[in-house]
Design an enzyme around this catalytic site. Structure first.
Site, PDB file in Angstrom:
ATOM      1  N   PHE A  21      -2.266  15.867   5.177  1.00 26.32           N
ATOM      2  CA  PHE A  21      -2.646  15.431   3.835  1.00 26.32           C
ATOM      3  C   PHE A  21      -1.404  15.437   2.960  1.00 26.32           C
ATOM      4  O   PHE A  21      -0.815  16.483   2.702  1.00 26.32           O
ATOM      5  CB  PHE A  21      -3.735  16.337   3.249  1.00 26.32           C
ATOM      6  N   ARG A  61       0.647  12.681  -8.094  1.00 29.12           N
ATOM      7  CA  ARG A  61       1.121  11.298  -7.916  1.00 29.12           C
ATOM      8  C   ARG A  61       2.563  11.145  -8.385  1.00 29.12           C
ATOM      9  O   ARG A  61       3.316  10.342  -7.845  1.00 29.12           O
ATOM     10  CB  ARG A  61       0.267  10.314  -8.728  1.00 29.12           C
ATOM     11  N   GLU A  67       0.837  -1.200   0.000  1.00 28.27           N
ATOM     12  CA  GLU A  67       0.000   0.000   0.000  1.00 28.27           C
ATOM     13  C   GLU A  67       0.867   1.243   0.000  1.00 28.27           C
ATOM     14  O   GLU A  67       2.001   1.217   0.486  1.00 28.27           O
ATOM     15  CB  GLU A  67      -0.857   0.033   1.277  1.00 28.27           C
ATOM     16  N   ASP A  68       0.314   2.336  -0.506  1.00 29.17           N
ATOM     17  CA  ASP A  68       1.027   3.607  -0.432  1.00 29.17           C
ATOM     18  C   ASP A  68       0.903   4.213   0.964  1.00 29.17           C
ATOM     19  O   ASP A  68       1.858   4.731   1.519  1.00 29.17           O
ATOM     20  CB  ASP A  68       0.553   4.583  -1.506  1.00 29.17           C
ATOM     21  N   ASP A 120      -4.212   4.590   6.815  1.00 33.84           N
ATOM     22  CA  ASP A 120      -4.680   5.507   7.851  1.00 33.84           C
ATOM     23  C   ASP A 120      -5.693   4.813   8.747  1.00 33.84           C
ATOM     24  O   ASP A 120      -5.318   4.217   9.736  1.00 33.84           O
ATOM     25  CB  ASP A 120      -5.139   6.851   7.286  1.00 33.84           C
TER      26      ASP A 120
END
Length: 175
Positions: A150, A163, A96-97, A100
């Site tokens: 964020f 990205r 996964e990037d 959370d």
């Protein structure tokens, strides 16, 4: 409203850490093969970079999942693209990037676990443990633990932009 990107983790820091993750996975699976399952879209960057740094035989597959409607989590995970191959009896590393709340991954790990892999571990470039709302997501390989900000870059986006940044940045909104 315009946004500005402040560097949180430099390209050099990210590349060094991805190399270390690849070395750890290679050591853990010495003499074995590994299937990396990248979670689209953001996970494609870390999955491909990680694969280049793993010294044991590696294959790739990708999944796309969603639990969002607009900007809010619906709580219902939807498989948009499933795997192209069976994972039964294979050493799987889900990549996964960012993690959370952990809701989607909690569901996904159970879903994949029902397919009887030989082993299954979880790798993430970024972890935001302060946002976690489930207790059953154990991260085996963590790139960086970050604060609840964020972030974009290295696969992470804001409104499908940023990205392609080679570093991790924090989005700062300007009037």
């Amino acid at each position: 409203m315009a946004e500005k990107i402040k560097v949180l983790l430099s390209e050099e820091e990210v590349n060094k850490r991805v190399l270390e993750l690849g070395q750890a996975i290679s050591k853990d699976y010495e003499g074995e093969e590994v299937l990396l399952i990248g979670i689209l879209k953001g996970g494609v960057f870390i999955t491909c970079e990680l694969a280049k740094r793993i010294s044991v035989p590696v294959s790739l597959d990708f999944m796309s999942v969603s639990s969002y409607q607009g900007t809010q989590s619906s709580g219902v995970v939807k498989i948009i693209k499933d795997l192209d191959q069976a994972i039964e009896g294979k050493n799987v590393v889900v990549v996964e990037d960012i993690i959370d709340t952990g809701r989607t991954l909690s569901y996904l790990l159970k879903y994949l676990g029902n397919r009887n892999p030989k082993s299954m571990r979880l790798c993430t470039l970024l972890d935001k443990p302060d946002r976690r709302v489930v207790d059953d997501v154990k991260v085996d390989y963590t790139g960086f633990v970050i604060p609840d900000e964020f972030v974009v870059g290295f696969g992470l986006d804001y409104d499908q932009r940023y990205r392609n940044l080679p570093y991790i940045g924090v989005v700062e909104f300007e009037d």
